[in-house]
Design an enzyme around this catalytic site. Structure first.
Site, PDB file in Angstrom:
ATOM      1  N   ASP A  82      -1.740  -5.559  -7.672  1.00 26.48           N
ATOM      2  CA  ASP A  82      -0.498  -4.821  -7.388  1.00 26.48           C
ATOM      3  C   ASP A  82       0.726  -5.715  -7.631  1.00 26.48           C
ATOM      4  O   ASP A  82       0.744  -6.880  -7.228  1.00 26.48           O
ATOM      5  CB  ASP A  82      -0.542  -4.371  -5.918  1.00 26.48           C
ATOM      6  CG  ASP A  82       0.472  -3.297  -5.606  1.00 26.48           C
ATOM      7  OD1 ASP A  82       0.848  -2.548  -6.531  1.00 26.48           O
ATOM      8  OD2 ASP A  82       0.888  -3.201  -4.436  1.00 26.48           O
ATOM      9  N   ASP A 104       4.715  -5.028 -13.117  1.00 27.36           N
ATOM     10  CA  ASP A 104       5.976  -4.646 -12.489  1.00 27.36           C
ATOM     11  C   ASP A 104       7.129  -5.397 -13.144  1.00 27.36           C
ATOM     12  O   ASP A 104       7.437  -6.529 -12.791  1.00 27.36           O
ATOM     13  CB  ASP A 104       5.921  -4.953 -10.985  1.00 27.36           C
ATOM     14  CG  ASP A 104       7.209  -4.531 -10.287  1.00 27.36           C
ATOM     15  OD1 ASP A 104       8.140  -4.068 -10.973  1.00 27.36           O
ATOM     16  OD2 ASP A 104       7.274  -4.676  -9.047  1.00 27.36           O
ATOM     17  N   GLU A 134       5.945   0.578 -13.603  1.00 25.30           N
ATOM     18  CA  GLU A 134       6.962   1.080 -12.666  1.00 25.30           C
ATOM     19  C   GLU A 134       8.275   1.242 -13.407  1.00 25.30           C
ATOM     20  O   GLU A 134       8.711   0.358 -14.133  1.00 25.30           O
ATOM     21  CB  GLU A 134       7.151   0.119 -11.479  1.00 25.30           C
ATOM     22  CG  GLU A 134       8.276   0.585 -10.534  1.00 25.30           C
ATOM     23  CD  GLU A 134       8.337  -0.173  -9.209  1.00 25.30           C
ATOM     24  OE1 GLU A 134       7.289  -0.697  -8.767  1.00 25.30           O
ATOM     25  OE2 GLU A 134       9.443  -0.241  -8.623  1.00 25.30           O
ATOM     26  N   HIS A 181       9.635  -0.502   0.201  1.00 28.69           N
ATOM     27  CA  HIS A 181       8.543  -1.295   0.760  1.00 28.69           C
ATOM     28  C   HIS A 181       8.983  -1.797   2.127  1.00 28.69           C
ATOM     29  O   HIS A 181      10.144  -2.183   2.313  1.00 28.69           O
ATOM     30  CB  HIS A 181       8.240  -2.517  -0.118  1.00 28.69           C
ATOM     31  CG  HIS A 181       7.733  -2.165  -1.488  1.00 28.69           C
ATOM     32  ND1 HIS A 181       8.516  -2.231  -2.616  1.00 28.69           N
ATOM     33  CD2 HIS A 181       6.510  -1.759  -1.898  1.00 28.69           C
ATOM     34  CE1 HIS A 181       7.788  -1.882  -3.676  1.00 28.69           C
ATOM     35  NE2 HIS A 181       6.573  -1.575  -3.269  1.00 28.69           N
ATOM     36  N   HIS A 209       4.977   3.949  -4.109  1.00 27.49           N
ATOM     37  CA  HIS A 209       5.047   2.664  -3.404  1.00 27.49           C
ATOM     38  C   HIS A 209       5.891   2.876  -2.149  1.00 27.49           C
ATOM     39  O   HIS A 209       6.698   3.788  -2.090  1.00 27.49           O
ATOM     40  CB  HIS A 209       5.694   1.601  -4.306  1.00 27.49           C
ATOM     41  CG  HIS A 209       4.750   1.087  -5.339  1.00 27.49           C
ATOM     42  ND1 HIS A 209       4.277  -0.202  -5.335  1.00 27.49           N
ATOM     43  CD2 HIS A 209       4.173   1.704  -6.396  1.00 27.49           C
ATOM     44  CE1 HIS A 209       3.449  -0.368  -6.352  1.00 27.49           C
ATOM     45  NE2 HIS A 209       3.366   0.785  -7.020  1.00 27.49           N
ATOM     46  N   GLY A 210       5.697   2.016  -1.153  1.00 22.24           N
ATOM     47  CA  GLY A 210       6.420   2.222   0.104  1.00 22.24           C
ATOM     48  C   GLY A 210       5.855   3.430   0.820  1.00 22.24           C
ATOM     49  O   GLY A 210       6.594   4.260   1.367  1.00 22.24           O
ATOM     50  N   ASN A 231       0.457   3.795  -1.986  1.00 25.00           N
ATOM     51  CA  ASN A 231       0.275   2.400  -1.574  1.00 25.00           C
ATOM     52  C   ASN A 231       0.700   2.208  -0.127  1.00 25.00           C
ATOM     53  O   ASN A 231       1.754   2.698   0.293  1.00 25.00           O
ATOM     54  CB  ASN A 231       1.135   1.483  -2.447  1.00 25.00           C
ATOM     55  CG  ASN A 231       0.499   1.236  -3.793  1.00 25.00           C
ATOM     56  OD1 ASN A 231      -0.523   1.839  -4.118  1.00 25.00           O
ATOM     57  ND2 ASN A 231       1.098   0.357  -4.566  1.00 25.00           N
ATOM     58  N   THR A 234       2.399  -2.023   4.976  1.00 24.33           N
ATOM     59  CA  THR A 234       3.217  -2.352   6.149  1.00 24.33           C
ATOM     60  C   THR A 234       2.630  -1.770   7.433  1.00 24.33           C
ATOM     61  O   THR A 234       2.549  -2.447   8.465  1.00 24.33           O
ATOM     62  CB  THR A 234       4.662  -1.837   5.944  1.00 24.33           C
ATOM     63  OG1 THR A 234       5.188  -2.480   4.782  1.00 24.33           O
ATOM     64  CG2 THR A 234       5.549  -2.145   7.135  1.00 24.33           C
TER      65      THR A 234
HETATM   66  P1  13P Z   1       4.521  -0.134   2.386  1.00 25.99           P
HETATM   67  O1  13P Z   1       5.344  -1.404   2.545  1.00 25.99           O
HETATM   68  O2  13P Z   1       5.329   1.089   2.723  1.00 25.99           O
HETATM   69  O3  13P Z   1       3.268  -0.188   3.135  1.00 25.99           O
HETATM   70  O4  13P Z   1       4.172  -0.018   0.826  1.00 25.99           O
HETATM   71  C1  13P Z   1       3.287  -0.947   0.245  1.00 25.99           C
HETATM   72  C2  13P Z   1       3.352  -0.898  -1.232  1.00 25.99           C
HETATM   73  O5  13P Z   1       3.966  -0.035  -1.814  1.00 25.99           O
HETATM   74  C3  13P Z   1       2.634  -1.950  -1.989  1.00 25.99           C
HETATM   75  O6  13P Z   1       2.791  -1.818  -3.374  1.00 25.99           O
END
Ligand code: 13P
Length: 418
Positions: A82, A104, A134, A181, A209-210, A231, A234
């Site tokens: 990733d 990326d 991306e 993220h 992502h995020g 993904n 967090t």
């Molecule tokens: P989060 O930080 O929201 O968990 O997203 C993780 C991510 O997108 C890794 O590529």
């Protein structure tokens, strides 16, 4: 066999309105929790190795465990690198066992992003691996407060996305539509209109992502508009940290094991929740039937030498290790001498390739050509060279169990080549 082609996995999700979780892992607790959750839910899963985390753990050290877990799972698994930032890091990820890579270059200009991503996509596809790109920029930092990272995200433009996908050849696209993220204050506002336009124009699996901390309704709408991979790191990091903090209340001088108690269980329960929420739970069986397995190839060469000293053979072998192991998709190079003498053949090379696609690239790579022409062929004769692929799932023996035999079939006979 449950290590499968991520393209097939995501296409299934995309066409059946669910999303597969790409869960970031940083140690064995995370790895075990992710795979056990997938087994409990009978869900496909993606093991995400995030490049920015490599300063906190040894990527090369953890990959054998990750591959072991994936190959021994009974549900479909893909191993994804990733947020890779270079061609070299993508080659390393594939050679260590990832069967999917993200390039990326989202902070670069549009043309530079295309050039760099195309370069990685050409290499990765020649190795049989899937590629994620991306376009636009998703800000923040995994596992941290997003506000710590100044600078706005840049939303993905649908028209640009179409040109980007056509020119780079990526298999799935990470889009920026309002997530960040890391931890975000308040409710995330998502641009669903933009996502719909991108999805209508592209028709390929989209990646979010995020993905931590959205509402059930938001996940539902995201999936209906083309998001096939979500993904998440967090949320997992926060749950693990909360468990550790509660273990330390009251702090009675607990040791490491007591302090970490329950981390794996709390991670597993959260991941199970995601799998149900995103609709991947219960999908394993269909995918196992429909997806191509990801199988390495064992390239076997046995040979004799003629008219050279032992030192010259050793020098040739040392050069072979150096030249062959840098070729994209070459996972392991082993050079051996026959234990028992006399033997019909005295020497061997065992070269493990990530996937059958690598064979062509391997034989045409300049490092291979120079080595065979200048070092190998001049001193060898009487060679046999055959590539094998397992004709049964390659089950890696469990530490406690016994090794299961792996039979194989020939997929290519390289004749006199190395
Ligand atoms: P989060 O930080 O929201 O968990 O997203 C993780 C991510 O997108 C890794 O590529």
């Amino acid at each position: 066999m449950p290590l499968v082609d991520m393209r097939d996995m995501l296409n299934h999700a995309y066409h059946n309105n669910y999303a597969v979780g790409g869960f970031g892992l940083i140690n064995l607790d995370f790895l075990e929790a992710i795979v056990t959750a997938a087994e409990h839910c009978r869900s496909p899963v993606i093991l995400n190795l995030v490049e920015s985390h490599f300063e906190h753990f040894d990527f090369g050290l953890i990959m054998p465990a990750v591959e072991h877990a994936a190959r021994n799972a009974t549900v479909p698994v893909a191993i994804h690198s990733d947020h890779g930032t270079s061609h070299a890091s993508a080659v390393r990820a594939i050679n260590l066992g990832c069967n999917s890579v993200m390039m990326d270059a989202s902070l670069e200009s549009f043309p530079v992003n295309i050039t760099q991503t195309r370069h990685v996509a050409d290499m990765a596809h020649a190795c049989g691996a899937a590629v994620e790109g991306e376009l636009g920029y998703v800000g923040g930092g995994e596992g941290e407060n997003a506000a710590k990272y100044p600078g706005e995200g840049v939303y993905t433009a649908a028209e640009e996305a179409k040109a980007y996908v056509e020119r780079t050849g990526v298999d799935c696209l990470a889009v920026s539509i309002g997530t960040v993220h890391g931890r975000q204050r308040g409710r995330t506002k998502l641009d669903f209109g933009r996502l719909k336009r991108i999805n209508d124009m592209l028709g390929i699996p989209l990646v979010l992502h995020g993905g931590s901390g959205l509402t059930e309704e938001q996940y539902h709408k995201l999936i209906l508009n083309g998001i096939a991979k979500i993904n998440c790191y967090t949320e997992l990091s926060d749950i693990a940290a909360r468990t550790i903090r509660s273990n330390l209340q009251p702090d009675t001088g607990k040791g490491y094991i007591e302090t970490m108690l329950g981390v794996r269980d709390s991670l597993r329960e959260q991941i199970k929740l995601c799998m149900h929420l995103w609709g991947s739970a219960g999908r394993a069986a269909e995918i196992l039937v429909q997806c191509r397995p990801w199988q390495p190839v064992e390239h076997v060469i046995i040979y004799n030498t003629e008219g050279v000293s032992t030192q010259q053979v050793e020098a040739m072998i040392a050069q072979g290790h150096k030249s062959l192991s840098v070729i994209p998709g070459v996972r392991r190079v082993f050079a051996g001498w026959a234990i028992a003498e006399p033997a019909r053949y005295r020497f061997c090379w065992l070269v493990q390739l990530a996937h059958a696609n690598v064979i062509e690239n391997y034989h045409t790579h300049p490092e291979y050509r120079t080595f065979t022409k200048q070092c190998f062929q001049p001193i060898t004769h009487d060679k046999i060279s055959i590539s094998f692929v397992a004709n049964q799932p390659a089950v890696i023996p469990d530490m406690a169990g016994s090794a299961s035999a792996i039979s194989s079939r020939i997929i290519y006979n390289g004749g006199n080549s190395l």
